[in-house]
Design a protein around this motif. Structure first.
Motif, short mmCIF file in Angstrom:
data_model
loop_
_atom_site.label_atom_id
_atom_site.label_comp_id
_atom_site.label_asym_id
_atom_site.label_seq_id
_atom_site.Cartn_x
_atom_site.Cartn_y
_atom_site.Cartn_z
N VAL A 38 -4.00 7.58 -6.00
CA VAL A 38 -4.12 9.02 -5.87
C VAL A 38 -3.92 9.67 -7.23
CG1 VAL A 38 -3.60 9.44 -3.44
CG2 VAL A 38 -1.74 8.97 -5.00
N ALA A 39 -4.71 10.66 -7.50
CA ALA A 39 -4.60 11.42 -8.74
C ALA A 39 -3.64 12.59 -8.54
CB ALA A 39 -5.98 11.94 -9.16
N PRO A 40 -3.06 13.11 -9.61
CA PRO A 40 -2.16 14.26 -9.48
C PRO A 40 -2.81 15.41 -8.72
CG PRO A 40 -2.04 13.37 -11.69
CD PRO A 40 -3.17 12.65 -11.02
N GLY A 41 -2.07 15.96 -7.77
CA GLY A 41 -2.58 17.08 -6.97
C GLY A 41 -3.29 16.68 -5.71
N MET A 42 -3.57 15.39 -5.55
CA MET A 42 -4.28 14.93 -4.36
C MET A 42 -3.29 14.63 -3.24
SD MET A 42 -7.44 15.12 -5.06
CE MET A 42 -8.14 14.19 -3.70
N PRO A 43 -3.62 14.98 -1.99
CA PRO A 43 -2.71 14.74 -0.87
C PRO A 43 -2.77 13.29 -0.39
CG PRO A 43 -4.69 15.81 -0.09
CD PRO A 43 -4.82 15.74 -1.58
N VAL A 44 -1.64 12.78 0.06
CA VAL A 44 -1.58 11.49 0.73
C VAL A 44 -1.61 11.71 2.24
CG1 VAL A 44 -0.12 9.46 1.13
CG2 VAL A 44 -0.35 10.40 -1.18
N LYS A 45 -0.90 12.72 2.70
CA LYS A 45 -0.95 13.14 4.09
C LYS A 45 -0.73 14.65 4.14
CE LYS A 45 4.00 12.45 5.05
NZ LYS A 45 4.34 13.87 5.12
N ARG A 46 -1.18 15.26 5.21
CA ARG A 46 -1.07 16.72 5.34
C ARG A 46 -0.28 17.08 6.59
NH1 ARG A 46 -4.58 19.49 1.99
NH2 ARG A 46 -6.31 18.29 1.10
N ALA A 47 0.42 18.20 6.52
CA ALA A 47 1.12 18.73 7.69
C ALA A 47 0.10 18.97 8.80
CB ALA A 47 1.84 20.02 7.34
N GLY A 48 0.48 18.59 10.02
CA GLY A 48 -0.41 18.79 11.17
C GLY A 48 -1.27 17.60 11.50
N GLU A 49 -1.37 16.64 10.58
CA GLU A 49 -2.15 15.43 10.86
C GLU A 49 -1.34 14.49 11.75
OE1 GLU A 49 -4.85 15.02 6.78
OE2 GLU A 49 -3.05 13.80 7.04
N ALA A 50 -2.05 13.70 12.56
CA ALA A 50 -1.39 12.69 13.37
C ALA A 50 -0.84 11.59 12.48
CB ALA A 50 -2.37 12.11 14.38
N ALA A 51 0.29 11.02 12.87
CA ALA A 51 0.90 9.93 12.11
C ALA A 51 0.24 8.62 12.52
CB ALA A 51 2.40 9.88 12.36
N THR A 52 -0.71 8.15 11.74
CA THR A 52 -1.44 6.93 12.06
C THR A 52 -1.07 5.77 11.14
OG1 THR A 52 -3.27 7.57 10.60
CG2 THR A 52 -3.40 8.25 12.93
N ARG A 53 -0.17 6.00 10.16
CA ARG A 53 0.24 4.94 9.25
C ARG A 53 1.54 5.36 8.57
NH1 ARG A 53 -4.20 7.57 7.32
NH2 ARG A 53 -5.53 5.99 8.26
N ILE A 54 2.25 4.37 8.02
CA ILE A 54 3.39 4.68 7.17
C ILE A 54 3.01 4.33 5.74
CG2 ILE A 54 5.00 4.23 9.06
CD1 ILE A 54 5.85 1.66 7.49
N PHE A 55 3.79 4.85 4.78
CA PHE A 55 3.44 4.70 3.38
C PHE A 55 4.63 4.22 2.57
CE2 PHE A 55 1.03 8.21 5.23
CZ PHE A 55 -0.28 7.88 4.90
N GLN A 56 4.32 3.61 1.42
CA GLN A 56 5.34 3.23 0.45
C GLN A 56 4.77 3.44 -0.94
OE1 GLN A 56 6.49 -0.95 0.18
NE2 GLN A 56 8.59 -0.36 -0.31
#
Length: 233
Positions: A38-56
């Motif tokens: 991901v580049a600076p300023g790009m979202p990884v997840k957004r509020a309101g989206e369904a939780a379909t994965r976890i991240f590290q």
């Protein structure tokens, strides 16, 4: 990225429950994960989206962003390498409450929902590790409230700079530490739920003391020893 750090109070911590798992369990998780950049300023997840994965976070820094009632964005915390997130939304089967955005160029791992639940039920070490993570998160919240009640704003801001220098700092000539994150005074005001004017006053005081400065858009810790002294007052 294979160790867990103790609970700390600060804008950044490197909590890593996956890294603290026994090697066979950790390797089973990592074998199912995929990477993306991901580049600076790009979202990884957004509020309101369904939780379909976890991240590290593998490399770089991400910011957890909330929204004020007037629509302004507010920085809540910063994820560093090792940090895992989105497990709560996954486990309680709800949408994400907040948005996560890259502060710097970053590499992120993700584990899809079906893989998460299969591993969760197969390895009892995973729910145990998550229980510890959630308990430590509650402890951090309580410690943060106590800090807010017992410490002056200047002391809390000094602690924040010390935390940033420790986890996102680069040593430069003269023993100074340059902070590698684009943190503004407005961000600091959001973190401590105070006015920007209050933050400006305290930061100006630290500058006058020759402890911190801002150069070419970057915060610089000039005197780490005096900064630590202010943190412990």
């Amino acid at each position: 990225m294979d160790t867990a750090e103790p609970t700390t109070v600060g804008i950044i911590n490197r909590e890593n429950w996956i890294g603290a798992l026994p090697a066979p369990v950790r390797e089973a998780i990592e074998a199912r994960m995929t990477r993306f950049t991901v580049a600076p300023g790009m979202p990884v997840k957004r509020a309101g989206e369904a939780a379909t994965r976890i991240f590290q976070v593998e490399t770089g820094f991400l910011s957890l962003i909330g929204l004020h009632v007037d629509g302004r964005q507010a920085l809540i915390t910063i994820y560093a390498a090792g940090n895992c997130f989105s497990e709560t939304a996954m486990i309680v089967r709800r949408e994400h409450n907040h948005t996560t955005i890259a502060l710097t160029p970053a590499v992120v791992r993700q584990l899809e929902r079906d893989d998460f639940w299969e591993l969760y039920h197969r390895h009892p070490e995973i729910p145990e590790a998550l229980c510890r993570k959630f308990a430590e998160a509650i402890s951090r919240q309580m410690a943060s409230r106590e800090q807010r009640a017992t410490q002056r704003l200047g002391q809390r801001i000094a602690t924040m700079f010390a935390n940033l220098a420790e986890h996102a700092g680069e040593s430069v000539v003269g023993g100074e530490t340059r902070i590698l994150l684009p943190i503004t005074q407005s961000n600091i005001a959001d973190i401590f739920d105070v006015t920007r004017q209050s933050v400006h006053r305290e930061v100006s005081h630290l500058k006058q003391l020759g402890i911190v400065d801002k150069r070419h858009g970057d915060w610089v810790v000039i005197d780490s020893e005096r900064l630590r002294q202010i943190c412990s007052y």
